[in-house]
Design a protein around this motif. Sequence first.
Motif, mmCIF file in Angstrom:
data_model
loop_
_atom_site.group_PDB
_atom_site.id
_atom_site.type_symbol
_atom_site.label_atom_id
_atom_site.label_comp_id
_atom_site.label_asym_id
_atom_site.label_seq_id
_atom_site.Cartn_x
_atom_site.Cartn_y
_atom_site.Cartn_z
ATOM 1 N N THR A 136 44.382 35.889 36.319
ATOM 2 C CA THR A 136 43.214 35.455 35.558
ATOM 3 C C THR A 136 42.236 34.706 36.458
ATOM 4 O O THR A 136 42.622 34.109 37.469
ATOM 5 C CB THR A 136 43.608 34.541 34.388
ATOM 6 O OG1 THR A 136 44.324 33.405 34.889
ATOM 7 C CG2 THR A 136 44.473 35.277 33.383
ATOM 8 N N ILE A 137 40.975 34.774 36.089
ATOM 9 C CA ILE A 137 39.913 33.959 36.682
ATOM 10 C C ILE A 137 39.394 33.076 35.558
ATOM 11 O O ILE A 137 38.786 33.575 34.607
ATOM 12 C CB ILE A 137 38.791 34.835 37.251
ATOM 13 C CG1 ILE A 137 39.282 35.594 38.484
ATOM 14 C CG2 ILE A 137 37.582 33.992 37.613
ATOM 15 C CD1 ILE A 137 39.568 34.723 39.689
ATOM 16 N N TYR A 233 36.154 43.277 42.150
ATOM 17 C CA TYR A 233 36.924 42.554 41.142
ATOM 18 C C TYR A 233 36.041 42.189 39.954
ATOM 19 O O TYR A 233 34.852 41.894 40.117
ATOM 20 C CB TYR A 233 37.532 41.288 41.746
ATOM 21 C CG TYR A 233 38.635 41.579 42.729
ATOM 22 C CD1 TYR A 233 39.925 41.843 42.286
ATOM 23 C CD2 TYR A 233 38.385 41.613 44.095
ATOM 24 C CE1 TYR A 233 40.946 42.126 43.180
ATOM 25 C CE2 TYR A 233 39.392 41.892 44.997
ATOM 26 C CZ TYR A 233 40.673 42.144 44.534
ATOM 27 O OH TYR A 233 41.673 42.428 45.422
ATOM 28 N N PHE A 234 36.662 42.169 38.750
ATOM 29 C CA PHE A 234 35.933 41.927 37.521
ATOM 30 C C PHE A 234 36.690 40.955 36.626
ATOM 31 O O PHE A 234 37.913 41.057 36.489
ATOM 32 C CB PHE A 234 35.702 43.243 36.770
ATOM 33 C CG PHE A 234 34.796 44.190 37.500
ATOM 34 C CD1 PHE A 234 33.463 44.292 37.171
ATOM 35 C CD2 PHE A 234 35.279 44.974 38.551
ATOM 36 C CE1 PHE A 234 32.619 45.161 37.856
ATOM 37 C CE2 PHE A 234 34.447 45.844 39.237
ATOM 38 C CZ PHE A 234 33.108 45.927 38.895
ATOM 39 N N ALA A 235 35.960 40.028 36.060
ATOM 40 C CA ALA A 235 36.523 39.123 35.066
ATOM 41 C C ALA A 235 36.305 39.734 33.689
ATOM 42 O O ALA A 235 35.183 40.123 33.336
ATOM 43 C CB ALA A 235 35.852 37.758 35.157
ATOM 44 N N THR A 250 43.752 34.177 47.742
ATOM 45 C CA THR A 250 45.107 34.091 47.184
ATOM 46 C C THR A 250 45.317 35.005 45.993
ATOM 47 O O THR A 250 46.460 35.314 45.642
ATOM 48 C CB THR A 250 45.426 32.649 46.775
ATOM 49 O OG1 THR A 250 44.409 32.188 45.873
ATOM 50 C CG2 THR A 250 45.497 31.744 47.990
ATOM 51 N N GLN A 251 44.235 35.457 45.351
ATOM 52 C CA GLN A 251 44.360 36.328 44.194
ATOM 53 C C GLN A 251 43.954 37.770 44.474
ATOM 54 O O GLN A 251 44.042 38.617 43.587
ATOM 55 C CB GLN A 251 43.525 35.782 43.028
ATOM 56 C CG GLN A 251 44.090 34.510 42.407
ATOM 57 C CD GLN A 251 43.283 34.090 41.192
ATOM 58 O OE1 GLN A 251 42.379 33.260 41.285
ATOM 59 N NE2 GLN A 251 43.598 34.677 40.046
ATOM 60 N N GLN A 252 43.514 38.051 45.691
ATOM 61 C CA GLN A 252 43.120 39.418 46.031
ATOM 62 C C GLN A 252 44.346 40.284 46.313
ATOM 63 O O GLN A 252 45.359 39.802 46.813
ATOM 64 C CB GLN A 252 42.202 39.413 47.244
ATOM 65 C CG GLN A 252 40.843 38.808 46.983
ATOM 66 C CD GLN A 252 39.919 38.934 48.179
ATOM 67 O OE1 GLN A 252 40.071 39.814 49.018
ATOM 68 N NE2 GLN A 252 38.931 38.045 48.258
ATOM 69 N N VAL A 253 44.235 41.574 45.981
ATOM 70 C CA VAL A 253 45.297 42.525 46.291
ATOM 71 C C VAL A 253 45.589 42.450 47.781
ATOM 72 O O VAL A 253 44.678 42.566 48.612
ATOM 73 C CB VAL A 253 44.892 43.947 45.869
ATOM 74 C CG1 VAL A 253 45.894 44.976 46.380
ATOM 75 C CG2 VAL A 253 44.762 44.027 44.349
#
Length: 435
Positions: A136-137, A233-235, A250-253
Amino acid sequence: MRTMQSHIAGKFRGWMQAVVAVALVSVLAACGGGGGSDSSSSSNNSSTTLNGGSLPASPTQQPIAATAANTVAITVAQGVNGVINIPTVSVTICAPGSTSNCQTINNIQVDTGSFGLRVVGSVLNSSLLSALPVSTIGTSQLAECATFADGYTWGSVRTATVAIGGETTTAAVPLQIIGDMASSTVPSKGCSGSAENTASDLGANGILGIGTALYDCGATCANATTAATYSNYFACPGGTSCARTAVPLTQQVANPVARFASDNNGVIVQMPPVSNTGSSSATGTLVFGIGTQSNNALAATQTFTTDGYGDLNNSVYNGTTVQAFFDSGSNAYFFADSSLALCGSNYAGFYCPSSAQTRSITLAGASSTTASVSIGILSAATLFSNGSNYAFNDLAGQIGGSSSFDLGLPFFYGRHMYYGFDLTASGGQAPYVGF
């Protein structure tokens, strides 16, 4: 990555530069490439005459046996959908913190032209899929649109522990689950072309991106200014109304190999030689780590420092400076050459010269190292005439423009290809490729 499809073959290359696009190979029959390097110690000394022309001597290195913990077998065969020249491995995914809620997935494409793991959601069992936390963002679900030349993959970003061969990530890592979100959630801007959200569309159950970068987007998507235009990336608040968003590293593939406890500074892709007229299958070895074990010493004859994405930007073909790259995710050589005859509509985009051809390119990376290598080209129509063959070392096709030269899987046969990861952020090695 870059893909192009016909009813029998396609191509695949991940353009992971500023705009950060990802890609996959997808085809329906047989394809390949080949050639040899006059600078490689693995090449033999004789050329081959075919169709009135000649091919350069092919390299002859053999892969090591995939018996050690830091190895896994690579298979080129019919696969999930008869895709030609598509190298695959088996990958095990576990729910974070679990050693029992796991699943081993076969036919995951080995792609040195992209970065990070992507798995088709429909091949995962429901127990595992539901146990993989959605990233989540803020309060919004995080999704990704990985864009190709001919389409895109759309799906959530989740976390999982990943094991390949005898190596396991030290913690859960971000990966993309392809096709687990409704088509109605696809954003109107940021995804283009046809949806490639099934194993049939991809020709594989997923993609293992193990190129030189540690993340699939990096600073472009972490920086709010550039992410507003270029982020993949999309929220998605409530899983809908998805809008581009910045995402911290830290949240990127992420490239899962770099998250192993050891043998995490690079990979070696080792493929066996194949016949110039093709083979029904080929079995190679993916080796983790470079210089970390007795079986992965850096033994390349040629090594090139690259940009962060593994590209050799100062290479020269036919007097023109090109961006060259070694991409196991491309099922042929792809470059522009008006002297080579193109095939008809049955094999649109591929070259069909009337006789065997040899072409040479001078490779040059970020340093002063240069080397000339030669590749062989046979007519795609000739190669595809044997519908039972899936591994080829001399298939080539046209690429848009003249600024790129894609040394796809054909170049890998008979070679050990080295990919050193970009560890400069932690004070380590700069990215490099070698063979």
